[in-house]
Motif scaffolding. Structure first.
Motif, PDB file in Angstrom:
ATOM      1  N   UNK A   1       0.837  -1.193   0.000  1.00 54.97           N
ATOM      2  CA  UNK A   1       0.000   0.000   0.000  1.00 54.97           C
ATOM      3  C   UNK A   1       0.880   1.252   0.000  1.00 54.97           C
ATOM      4  N   UNK A   2       0.573   2.187  -0.925  1.00 55.59           N
ATOM      5  CA  UNK A   2       1.302   3.444  -1.011  1.00 55.59           C
ATOM      6  C   UNK A   2       0.336   4.598  -0.750  1.00 55.59           C
ATOM      7  N   UNK A   3       0.592   5.315   0.315  1.00 57.46           N
ATOM      8  CA  UNK A   3      -0.239   6.466   0.641  1.00 57.46           C
ATOM      9  C   UNK A   3       0.420   7.719   0.075  1.00 57.46           C
ATOM     10  N   UNK A   4      -0.336   8.486  -0.696  1.00 55.86           N
ATOM     11  CA  UNK A   4       0.172   9.699  -1.331  1.00 55.86           C
ATOM     12  C   UNK A   4      -0.459  10.917  -0.663  1.00 55.86           C
ATOM     13  N   UNK A   5       0.374  11.847  -0.246  1.00 55.13           N
ATOM     14  CA  UNK A   5      -0.113  13.091   0.352  1.00 55.13           C
ATOM     15  C   UNK A   5      -0.209  14.169  -0.722  1.00 55.13           C
ATOM     16  N   UNK A   6      -1.189  15.032  -0.596  1.00 53.54           N
ATOM     17  CA  UNK A   6      -1.389  16.084  -1.597  1.00 53.54           C
ATOM     18  C   UNK A   6      -2.208  17.219  -0.994  1.00 53.54           C
ATOM     19  N   UNK A   7      -2.286  18.323  -1.738  1.00 52.84           N
ATOM     20  CA  UNK A   7      -3.114  19.456  -1.351  1.00 52.84           C
ATOM     21  C   UNK A   7      -4.190  19.655  -2.409  1.00 52.84           C
ATOM     22  N   UNK A   8      -5.396  20.021  -1.974  1.00 51.86           N
ATOM     23  CA  UNK A   8      -6.502  20.192  -2.906  1.00 51.86           C
ATOM     24  C   UNK A   8      -7.305  21.436  -2.563  1.00 51.86           C
ATOM     25  N   UNK A   9      -7.888  22.031  -3.608  1.00 46.06           N
ATOM     26  CA  UNK A   9      -8.754  23.202  -3.460  1.00 46.06           C
ATOM     27  C   UNK A   9     -10.182  22.704  -3.248  1.00 46.06           C
ATOM     28  N   UNK A  10     -10.786  23.106  -2.128  1.00 44.98           N
ATOM     29  CA  UNK A  10     -12.104  22.598  -1.756  1.00 44.98           C
ATOM     30  C   UNK A  10     -13.107  23.746  -1.631  1.00 44.98           C
ATOM     31  N   UNK A  11     -14.294  23.521  -2.209  1.00 43.10           N
ATOM     32  CA  UNK A  11     -15.414  24.441  -2.067  1.00 43.10           C
ATOM     33  C   UNK A  11     -16.365  23.871  -1.025  1.00 43.10           C
ATOM     34  N   UNK A  12     -16.686  24.641  -0.003  1.00 39.53           N
ATOM     35  CA  UNK A  12     -17.621  24.219   1.049  1.00 39.53           C
ATOM     36  C   UNK A  12     -18.849  25.116   1.025  1.00 39.53           C
ATOM     37  N   UNK A  13     -19.980  24.543   1.407  1.00 37.06           N
ATOM     38  CA  UNK A  13     -21.233  25.298   1.427  1.00 37.06           C
ATOM     39  C   UNK A  13     -21.778  25.353   2.849  1.00 37.06           C
ATOM     40  N   UNK A  14     -22.149  26.558   3.263  1.00 36.46           N
ATOM     41  CA  UNK A  14     -22.801  26.748   4.563  1.00 36.46           C
ATOM     42  C   UNK A  14     -24.302  26.534   4.358  1.00 36.46           C
ATOM     43  N   UNK A  15     -24.844  25.477   4.923  1.00 36.62           N
ATOM     44  CA  UNK A  15     -26.251  25.129   4.695  1.00 36.62           C
ATOM     45  C   UNK A  15     -27.215  26.165   5.264  1.00 36.62           C
ATOM     46  N   UNK A  16     -26.768  26.953   6.231  1.00 29.99           N
ATOM     47  CA  UNK A  16     -27.650  27.958   6.853  1.00 29.99           C
ATOM     48  C   UNK A  16     -27.712  29.240   6.030  1.00 29.99           C
ATOM     49  N   UNK A  17     -26.554  29.717   5.588  1.00 28.09           N
ATOM     50  CA  UNK A  17     -26.513  30.977   4.845  1.00 28.09           C
ATOM     51  C   UNK A  17     -26.478  30.786   3.337  1.00 28.09           C
ATOM     52  N   UNK A  18     -26.347  29.520   2.877  1.00 26.56           N
ATOM     53  CA  UNK A  18     -26.242  29.205   1.447  1.00 26.56           C
ATOM     54  C   UNK A  18     -25.060  29.924   0.797  1.00 26.56           C
ATOM     55  N   UNK A  19     -24.017  30.191   1.594  1.00 23.76           N
ATOM     56  CA  UNK A  19     -22.814  30.828   1.070  1.00 23.76           C
ATOM     57  C   UNK A  19     -21.733  29.774   0.839  1.00 23.76           C
ATOM     58  N   UNK A  20     -20.716  30.149   0.068  1.00 23.14           N
ATOM     59  CA  UNK A  20     -19.663  29.211  -0.300  1.00 23.14           C
ATOM     60  C   UNK A  20     -18.310  29.767   0.122  1.00 23.14           C
ATOM     61  N   UNK A  21     -17.447  28.894   0.599  1.00 21.93           N
ATOM     62  CA  UNK A  21     -16.105  29.295   1.015  1.00 21.93           C
ATOM     63  C   UNK A  21     -15.085  28.401   0.328  1.00 21.93           C
ATOM     64  N   UNK A  22     -13.840  28.913   0.220  1.00 20.47           N
ATOM     65  CA  UNK A  22     -12.806  28.219  -0.542  1.00 20.47           C
ATOM     66  C   UNK A  22     -11.550  28.080   0.308  1.00 20.47           C
ATOM     67  N   UNK A  23     -10.920  26.917   0.218  1.00 18.30           N
ATOM     68  CA  UNK A  23      -9.720  26.681   1.022  1.00 18.30           C
ATOM     69  C   UNK A  23      -8.824  25.648   0.353  1.00 18.30           C
TER      70      UNK A  23
END
Length: 334
Positions: A1-23
């Motif tokens: 088994x080879x585990x690969x580490x990486x970084x990714x751009x993720x879009x998240x949604x706030x279910x209460x405000x229906x707004x989107x954040x990026x990280x």
């Protein structure tokens, strides 16, 4: 088994405000058990309009969050469970359904079904491929299709949505063919169109929509390349000459329209749909070969801005909050 580490751009949604954040988030996975797949170390990607829609919750693009958008990528194969590729191969993906219902390419390492990738064609560099990306590939696709049709009289072109990256690439390719098209844009967006590209006249979307007719309007163009869609299609059809052609690429203004049959049976006009995702492997190679011959690197560099992968959260926040933001194509480096 080879585990690969990486970084990714993720879009998240706030279910209460229906707004989107990026990280940018750190992740790790073992991809070795995925059948007929390829794991790619990213070199370049690019930002497309569909990626922006995915970042703002457009239900026709992405429905589930958190999500990783990204349509395009060029990189080096790290692992492969497919006979198509071996570690070390330079590969790319462009104009496939990555970044919509499945995670996309905005990551330092990407795992994908192998059939969504291809070996980089000869004479093409990784940078050239992503300076164009899906936007440039679609422009090349429609430019080739325009060369296969015949229209009555002098070929008078109109490009709607010309301030978009795809629209800018289309105008560039028409210029290379000796054609200076008219463009159709929003009244407040002319400053976004590159001044070095040659055009004939500028029409405003607001004026065309206000003066539209349900039947036949004044004939102005033999070929219209439409990136906007929606209710704009009706007046565009009425502006075509006899045997004119409308190439439909996008639906920024909507996916439905009402129209009269008069342009079809009194002027013999034709609508052509352009879908780059459905192109065969051989046709994709044909389009890239055409693009390599048609444009110089510096010409597409002028229609791009370059950003580092780690600056994507700031870039997307800026683009999604300002409709008047820089509309050039974006090259993403890793």
């Amino acid at each position: 088994m080879t585990v690969i580490s990486y970084e990714e751009f993720i879009v998240s949604r706030d279910s209460h405000s229906a707004s989107y954040s990026y990280s940018i988030q750190k992740s790790s996975d073992d991809f070795s058990s995925l059948p007929n797949s390829v794991v790619v170390s990213s070199i370049y990607s690019s930002l497309n309009y569909k990626d922006i829609l995915s970042c703002t919750g457009h239900p026709g693009v992405t429905r589930r969050y958190p999500h990783r958008p990204g349509t395009d990528l060029v990189g080096t194969v790290l692992e492969s469970t497919s006979e198509l590729y071996s570690p070390g191969d330079l590969v790319y993906t462009c104009a496939y359904p990555l970044g919509t219902s499945m995670h996309g390419t905005f990551s330092t390492v990407v795992s994908s079904p192998a059939n969504y990738f291809q070996l980089i064609p000869k004479l093409l560099s990784p940078r050239f491929l992503m300076l164009l990306g899906t936007a440039g590939f679609t422009a090349g696709n429609v430019a080739l299709k325009c060369r296969t049709v015949q229209a009555t009289g002098e070929p008078l072109y109109l490009v709607s949505g010309a301030t978009s990256s795809t629209g800018q690439f289309i105008v560039l390719l028409l210029n290379k063919l000796g054609i200076a098209p008219s463009i159709l844009i929003r009244a407040d967006s002319l400053h976004l169109f590159p001044k070095h590209l040659r055009i004939d006249s500028v029409f405003n979307v607001e004026d065309i929509m206000a003066g539209q007719t349900f039947g036949l309007g004044k004939s102005r163009f033999s070929i219209i390349i439409d990136l906007l869609g929606g209710p704009l299609v009706r007046p565009l059809l009425s502006m075509l000459y006899n045997s004119g052609h409308l190439f439909s690429i996008g639906n920024i203004l909507g996916s439905k329209f009402e129209c009269s049959l008069l342009p079809f049976f009194q002027r013999g006009v034709t609508i052509h749909g352009i879908n780059s995702e459905s192109c065969t492997s051989d046709y994709r190679s044909y389009v890239w070969s055409y693009l390599r011959q048609a444009v110089e690197d510096y010409e597409i560099e002028m229609l791009n801005r370059s950003v580092d992968f780690t600056s994507l959260p700031l870039l997307l926040s800026s683009i999604t909050s300002d409709a008047r933001a820089d509309s050039r194509h974006v090259l993403i480096g890793f």
